[in-house]
Design an enzyme around this catalytic site. Structure first.
Site, PDB file in Angstrom:
ATOM      1  N   ARG A   1       0.835  -1.203   0.000  1.00  0.00           N
ATOM      2  CA  ARG A   1       0.000   0.000   0.000  1.00  0.00           C
ATOM      3  C   ARG A   1       0.865   1.246   0.000  1.00  0.00           C
ATOM      4  NH1 ARG A   1      -5.035   1.792   2.710  1.00  0.00           N
ATOM      5  NH2 ARG A   1      -5.140   4.000   2.228  1.00  0.00           N
TER       6      ARG A   1
ATOM      7  N   ARG B   1      -6.230   1.679  -4.344  1.00  0.00           N
ATOM      8  CA  ARG B   1      -5.329   1.130  -3.335  1.00  0.00           C
ATOM      9  C   ARG B   1      -5.270  -0.396  -3.419  1.00  0.00           C
ATOM     10  NH1 ARG B   1      -8.324   3.655   0.695  1.00  0.00           N
ATOM     11  NH2 ARG B   1      -7.949   5.539  -0.491  1.00  0.00           N
TER      12      ARG B   1
ATOM     13  N   ASP C   1      -6.982  -1.851   1.814  1.00  0.00           N
ATOM     14  CA  ASP C   1      -7.493  -0.934   2.819  1.00  0.00           C
ATOM     15  C   ASP C   1      -8.130  -1.789   3.914  1.00  0.00           C
ATOM     16  OD1 ASP C   1      -8.052   1.615   3.651  1.00  0.00           O
ATOM     17  OD2 ASP C   1      -9.780   1.905   2.342  1.00  0.00           O
TER      18      ASP C   1
ATOM     19  N   ASP D   1     -10.081  -1.168   7.378  1.00  0.00           N
ATOM     20  CA  ASP D   1     -10.658  -0.143   8.247  1.00  0.00           C
ATOM     21  C   ASP D   1     -11.320  -0.786   9.460  1.00  0.00           C
ATOM     22  OD1 ASP D   1      -9.957   2.003   6.638  1.00  0.00           O
ATOM     23  OD2 ASP D   1     -11.824   1.961   5.505  1.00  0.00           O
TER      24      ASP D   1
HETATM   25  N1  ROI Z   1     -15.220   2.462  -3.207  1.00  0.00           N
HETATM   26  C1  ROI Z   1     -15.576   1.165  -3.134  1.00  0.00           C
HETATM   27  N2  ROI Z   1     -16.532   0.700  -3.931  1.00  0.00           N
HETATM   28  N3  ROI Z   1     -14.999   0.316  -2.230  1.00  0.00           N
HETATM   29  C2  ROI Z   1     -14.028   0.736  -1.392  1.00  0.00           C
HETATM   30  O1  ROI Z   1     -13.511  -0.072  -0.586  1.00  0.00           O
HETATM   31  C3  ROI Z   1     -13.636   2.094  -1.433  1.00  0.00           C
HETATM   32  N4  ROI Z   1     -12.689   2.589  -0.591  1.00  0.00           N
HETATM   33  C4  ROI Z   1     -12.356   3.872  -0.600  1.00  0.00           C
HETATM   34  C5  ROI Z   1     -12.946   4.860  -1.552  1.00  0.00           C
HETATM   35  C6  ROI Z   1     -11.845   5.477  -2.386  1.00  0.00           C
HETATM   36  C7  ROI Z   1     -13.676   5.922  -0.761  1.00  0.00           C
HETATM   37  N5  ROI Z   1     -13.905   4.255  -2.451  1.00  0.00           N
HETATM   38  C8  ROI Z   1     -14.260   2.938  -2.377  1.00  0.00           C
HETATM   39  O2  ROI Z   1     -11.456   4.295   0.272  1.00  0.00           O
END
Ligand code: ROI
Length: 165
Positions: A83, A92, A95, A97
């Site tokens: 990343r 990315r 991610d 979270d």
């Molecule tokens: N959009 C989708 N569909 N899924 C994600 O995990 C995701 N993650 C993000 C942003 C860029 C906001 N858009 C995303 O961080």
């Protein structure tokens, strides 16, 4: 032990495999026990246009790690997956979270829990509901009611049972 929900997302370098490996990496942490894994989804990007579709999923874990130690562990896994933090809301490789940490409400410089946009993101709510159909937020709102408001446009299941690939 605290029950924690983590959302996973990727839209670069074989996203499905990134998520599957990330689940294995989370499961391998000594202070973490994996207690649930969602279906694997493909979703249209939210944010800047022109980026690839995302794979999304969620896991439930039981952990003895405090929130910031857990955040460190998640960021270490993100970094292992190559990343690089560049464009805000840009593509990315991985991610991770922290969406909910027990019923805690956390507002620190590094971490906001519940995740500040979970209630408007179907790519977070759909997988969460796979593993916790009755999930209630610390403020009493039901995840299922939030998803009913947001709707399920732009998101599809690609695999049901982990391991997905
Ligand atoms: N959009 C989708 N569909 N899924 C994600 O995990 C995701 N993650 C993000 C942003 C860029 C906001 N858009 C995303 O961080």
């Amino acid at each position: 032990m605290t029950t924690v929900y983590i959302a996973l997302g990727s839209n670069l370098e074989n996203p499905g495999l990134q998520l599957q490996r990330a689940v294995d990496d989370i499961d391998s942490l000594p202070e973490v026990e994996l207690s649930g894994c969602s279906k694997l989804y493909i979703s249209e990007p939210v944010g800047p246009e022109g980026q690839p579709d995302y794979c999304n999923a969620a896991v439930r874990i039981e952990t003895t790690l405090e929130p910031l130690a857990l955040l460190d562990a998640m960021q270490a896994i993100e970094n292992d997956h190559g990343r690089v933090r560049t464009v805000h809301w840009g593509p990315r490789t991985l991610d991770l979270d922290i969406i909910l940490y027990g019923d805690d409400i956390i507002e620190s410089k590094r971490l906001t829990v519940p995740h500040y946009q979970m209630h408007v993101r179907n790519f977070v709510l759909c997988p969460l509901l796979d593993i916790a159909p009755d999930l209630t937020l610390p403020d009493g709102r039901k995840a299922a009611a939030l998803l009913a408001e947001v709707g399920t446009a732009g998101i599809e299941v690609v695999a049901t049972k982990y391991p997905w690939l």
